[in-house]
Write an enzyme that holds these catalytic residues in place. Structure first.
Site, short mmCIF file in Angstrom:
data_model
loop_
_atom_site.label_atom_id
_atom_site.label_comp_id
_atom_site.label_asym_id
_atom_site.label_seq_id
_atom_site.Cartn_x
_atom_site.Cartn_y
_atom_site.Cartn_z
N CYS A 297 9.43 -36.21 3.63
CA CYS A 297 8.27 -36.53 2.78
C CYS A 297 7.22 -37.35 3.53
CB CYS A 297 8.76 -37.30 1.55
SG CYS A 297 7.41 -37.87 0.49
N TYR B 234 -1.31 -29.43 0.91
CA TYR B 234 -0.53 -28.99 -0.25
C TYR B 234 -1.37 -28.06 -1.14
CZ TYR B 234 3.38 -32.08 0.76
OH TYR B 234 4.48 -32.66 1.35
#
Length: 424
Positions: free
Chosen positions: A139, A279
């Site tokens: 992450c 993203y």
């Protein structure tokens, strides 16, 4: 025959019926992931790979091959079957993406807001708290907190539990029995603070419970048994200024007052167009949404490339939180975002200033220990099933390999050289 896969660990069975053939049952096992090898570095066995699904057996493969030969020989499957499979997969993909990546009416990814925030003017007292940080190595948002924790010397003040991505996309804790030579290396393991099996259990154990999204990073107060914060930028601001009495490097200031305006300006550019921009490319659910996101991403990278031609860091000669936030996206760019998220206009290595800037920050003492490229690739390619249904992990490009990040960056005098050149 339509082969359907899912995020569950159970095998999927496909039933085939024809007018003349008996019922046939074909078991489709998941493909086993392997780490890419490198010409100069021996292959490293990772604890994250210990619970991989079994490799398809020869018997299973031969049964499937025989079935297809019986049905349509060496030719491609019938057109009706292909169109049916395409429609079914498209429907399932949109359903899964709706849960994985919520979007607006145009198909653009909309990141959910964090539920637990910190007020910068009311940081919790270090004396009255027992802080524990939950992270996942793939992450980028959690990576920010690990970098600032390392730079400030908060290793002893804030303990860490490293979760692994589970088959269903959740964060879980697993025992790791593989010996690690580097004592500073962060590896996935058990929950050191609460002994929970997964992050969802940790969130639920807080006072009042919790049923929302269970994300990393998450800062936990072991004394109060409650979530302190799960917004990455709040946490790194807190680590930078709120724990100086416990920090080994309290003099390091990553948000100097005279640069606060510049930091906020860069954050307003980098977060929506680069950090979240990759993203928005990868999670786009329409062509228009993708086109808009990818154009904004690369126009912003072009802008930053030009800026770094005369500045060592985003805000000049000093490393700031703005650089930390950009770095965690850049280090994932060539290995992951360029391929999996379709950020394909350029690789980062094609930007000389940006790639040198990446190596510059990577080589700051303490930063490299927070970076685990195999874990990053494993987390993305293995977990994001809707984007990589086969589970096949590509080889790491040379530009994304950690050995390449140790090449001298020669950015020490970038700003000074620019000033001298313009003075002449």
């Amino acid at each position: 025959v339509a082969r359907l896969s899912c995020l569950a660990e159970r095998p999927t069975f496909c039933i085939v019926r024809t007018r003349k053939l008996p019922v046939m049952s074909v078991c489709c096992a998941s493909a086993q992931l392997t780490f890419p090898s490198h010409t100069t570095t021996p292959r490293r066995v990772s604890a994250r790979m210990s619970n991989q699904p079994p490799k398809p057996t020869t018997t299973t493969t031969s049964i499937f091959t025989s079935a297809t030969k019986l049905l349509w020989g060496p030719s491609l499957p019938p057109g009706l079957l292909i169109s049916t499979a395409r429609t079914a997969w498209s429907t399932v993909w949109h359903l899964m993406m709706t849960q994985l990546a919520p979007s607006d009416s145009s198909g653009s990814y909309t990141r959910p807001t964090s539920q637990f925030r910190l007020n910068p003017t009311q940081f919790p007292s270090a004396a009255s708290s027992e802080l524990h940080l939950y992270v996942g190595l793939p992450c980028p948002w959690a990576h920010r907190t690990l970098i600032v924790r390392a730079l400030k010397g908060l290793d002893d003040a804030v303990s860490v539990s490293v979760a692994s991505p589970g088959q269903d996309g959740s964060w879980e804790f697993k025992d790791n029995t593989i010996p690690i030579r580097d004592k500073d290396k962060l590896i996935p393991g058990l929950d050191k603070a609460n002994r929970c099996r997964n992050l969802k259990e940790v969130y639920k154990s807080r006072t009042g419970g919790y049923d929302g999204r269970c994300t990393v990073p998450m800062l936990w107060d072991s004394r109060k048994k409650d979530v302190v914060c799960n917004e990455s930028y709040d946490i790194i601001e807190f680590f930078n200024t709120g724990l100086n009495e416990l920090a080994k490097n309290p003099s390091l200031e990553l948000t100097p007052p005279e640069l606060k305006g510049k930091i906020e300006t860069w954050n307003r550019i980098v977060y929506p167009k680069v950090n979240n921009g990759v993203y928005r490319c990868g999670f786009a659910q329409s062509q228009e949404a993708y086109d808009r996101a990818v154009n904004e991403l690369f126009s912003t990278l072009d802008e930053i490339e030009d800026h770094l031609g005369s500045n060592r860091y985003l805000c000049g000669e000093r490393l700031t939180l703005a650089d930390v936030c950009l770095f965690t996206t850049l280090i994932r760019f060539d290995p992951v975002y360029n391929i999996l998220f379709k950020c394909t206009k350029k690789k980062l290595v094609e930007y000389p200033n940006l790639y040198g800037y990446l190596r510059d920050i990577y080589q700051i003492p303490g930063v490299a220990a927070t970076c685990d490229i195999p874990a990053i690739m494993d987390g993305y390619y293995k977990t994001l099933f809707p984007l990589n249904a086969s589970g096949i992990q590509p080889a790491i490009s040379l530009s994304g390999h950690q050995d390449s990040l140790l090449i001298p960056h020669n950015r020490d005098s970038v700003g000074k050289a620019f000033v001298a050149q313009n003075a002449v």
